[in-house]
Design an enzyme around this catalytic site. Structure first.
Site, short mmCIF file in Angstrom:
data_model
loop_
_atom_site.label_atom_id
_atom_site.label_comp_id
_atom_site.label_asym_id
_atom_site.label_seq_id
_atom_site.Cartn_x
_atom_site.Cartn_y
_atom_site.Cartn_z
N LYS A 72 -1.36 13.44 -27.19
CA LYS A 72 -1.91 11.86 -27.58
C LYS A 72 -2.31 12.06 -28.89
CE LYS A 72 -3.75 9.27 -24.37
NZ LYS A 72 -2.64 8.22 -24.11
N1 PMP Z 1 2.91 7.04 -22.23
C1 PMP Z 1 1.98 6.86 -23.34
C2 PMP Z 1 2.75 6.53 -24.68
C3 PMP Z 1 0.94 6.69 -22.86
O1 PMP Z 1 -0.20 6.32 -24.01
C4 PMP Z 1 0.24 6.84 -21.80
C5 PMP Z 1 -1.17 6.76 -21.29
N2 PMP Z 1 -1.65 8.06 -21.53
C6 PMP Z 1 1.13 7.19 -20.66
C7 PMP Z 1 2.57 7.44 -20.88
C8 PMP Z 1 0.59 7.59 -19.22
O2 PMP Z 1 -0.02 8.74 -19.23
P1 PMP Z 1 -1.30 8.85 -18.28
O3 PMP Z 1 -0.54 8.64 -16.86
O4 PMP Z 1 -1.50 10.52 -18.33
O5 PMP Z 1 -2.46 8.16 -18.50
#
Ligand code: PMP
Length: 310
Positions: free
Chosen positions: A157
């Site tokens: 991220k």
């Molecule tokens: N893809 C993207 C691009 C995201 O920003 C997120 C949110 N964090 C997710 C998928 C889902 O990830 P998570 O389940 O870890 O929040």
């Protein structure tokens, strides 16, 4: 009464006093790694349950390695800081917790990450639904492709990376859709702008591999575990064609902010009956009690925090 609080530069401070200077490198170039963590308020237990806290910080520290950001804390310490932050903030409603590790140096014209000093802050704010819909949402396929691992690795991220999602989401909303689905550089389905994606067809649920440039979502892991373990549904992690979105029985998204979200249409074509499909519905019924600390079998995934009275 809540006490909006931040953790910054090694100490807790009123959120309103937590500031960075205008020369901060991360502000100019997106040189930061962040997480989105949910605190789910359980009124019956008078407790905030922070879902998969460790996993979020493990992913954050991986991104920090990528960006040469040194966070002077272990995962355990970061979890402890976050629990204390939530307790000090005092909210008794659902929260979004946002830790950010960033290039804090006030040095504008330097593109060498290793020449720059680092910072870490964390804040928690009230946060209800990310996507304002209990039903199934309308999606389009974005004209922006998901950025590739050979450009900026999307498995972390990284703040700057989010311009890719933001452009796609903004266009989708401007065109009247609720969310955009991004294809990767070779034209296969990748993910939503802030969610992983799943496609159900003839009782089998498929989701793109992480190597297709999807984020290794924490909710994605939960969903895969529930499908395999609780629902006994066959799951495939594979390359998915765009056209499969149009013929699927169900499409749904998963993410910390979005939870498990049904998709009712893609590019104006109804998905299945156009509502929330049966597999999606069963997942939602399992998922929500788990993240709110209401399923003892999953208590290990929920870190409790008890808000202090103001
Ligand atoms: N893809 C993207 C691009 C995201 O920003 C997120 C949110 N964090 C997710 C998928 C889902 O990830 P998570 O389940 O870890 O929040």
């Amino acid at each position: 009464m809540a006490t909006p609080t931040a953790y910054i530069n090694g100490e807790f401070a009123p959120l309103a006093d937590a500031k960075v200077g205008i020369q901060t490198h991360a502000l100019h170039y997106g040189t930061a790694v962040f997480e989105g963590i949910r605190g789910n308020w359980n009124a019956e237990h008078e407790t905030m349950y922070i879902y998969k806290l460790r996993e979020h910080y493990e992913r954050l520290l991986q991104g920090c390695k990528m960006l040469w950001i040194d966070v002077p804390h272990t995962v355990d310490e970061l979890c402890g800081i976050t629990v204390e932050l939530v307790e000090r903030s005092g909210y008794r409603e659902d929260l979004y917790i946002r830790p950010v590790a960033y290039k804090a140096q006030e040095m504008v014209a330097n593109l060498n990450l290793r020449a720059l000093g680092d910072g870490f802050f964390c804040l928690a704010v009230p946060f209800g639904n990310y996507i304002d819909s209990d039903g199934a949402i309308s999606c389009c396929v974005a004209s922006y492709r998901r950025i590739d691992d050979t450009m900026v690795p999307p498995r972390f991220k990284l703040s700057g990376l989010y311009l890719n999602s933001i452009l796609a989401k903004t266009d989708a909303v401007a065109s009247g859709f609720e969310e955009a689905i991004m294809l990767n550089m070779d034209g296969h389905v990748c993910e939503g702008t802030g969610e992983n994606i799943f496609v159900a067809h003839k009782g089998v649920v498929s989701t793109p591999t992480i190597e297709s440039n999807a984020l290794p979502g924490i909710t994605r892991e939960t969903v895969l575990g529930l499908l395999r373990g609780e629902l006994g549904v066959a799951v495939q992690e594979r390359s998915i064609d765009r056209s499969e979105l149009y013929t699927a029985d169900e499409v749904f998204l998963s993410g910390t902010a979005a939870h498990v979200q049904g998709v009712g249409s893609v590019d104006h074509r109804p998905v299945g009956s156009g509502g929330v499909g049966p597999i999606t519905r069963r997942l939602q019924e399992l998922y929500f009690p788990i993240v709110r600390g209401g399923n003892p079998a999953y208590a290990g995934s929920c870190t409790p925090a008890r808000p202090r009275p103001a």
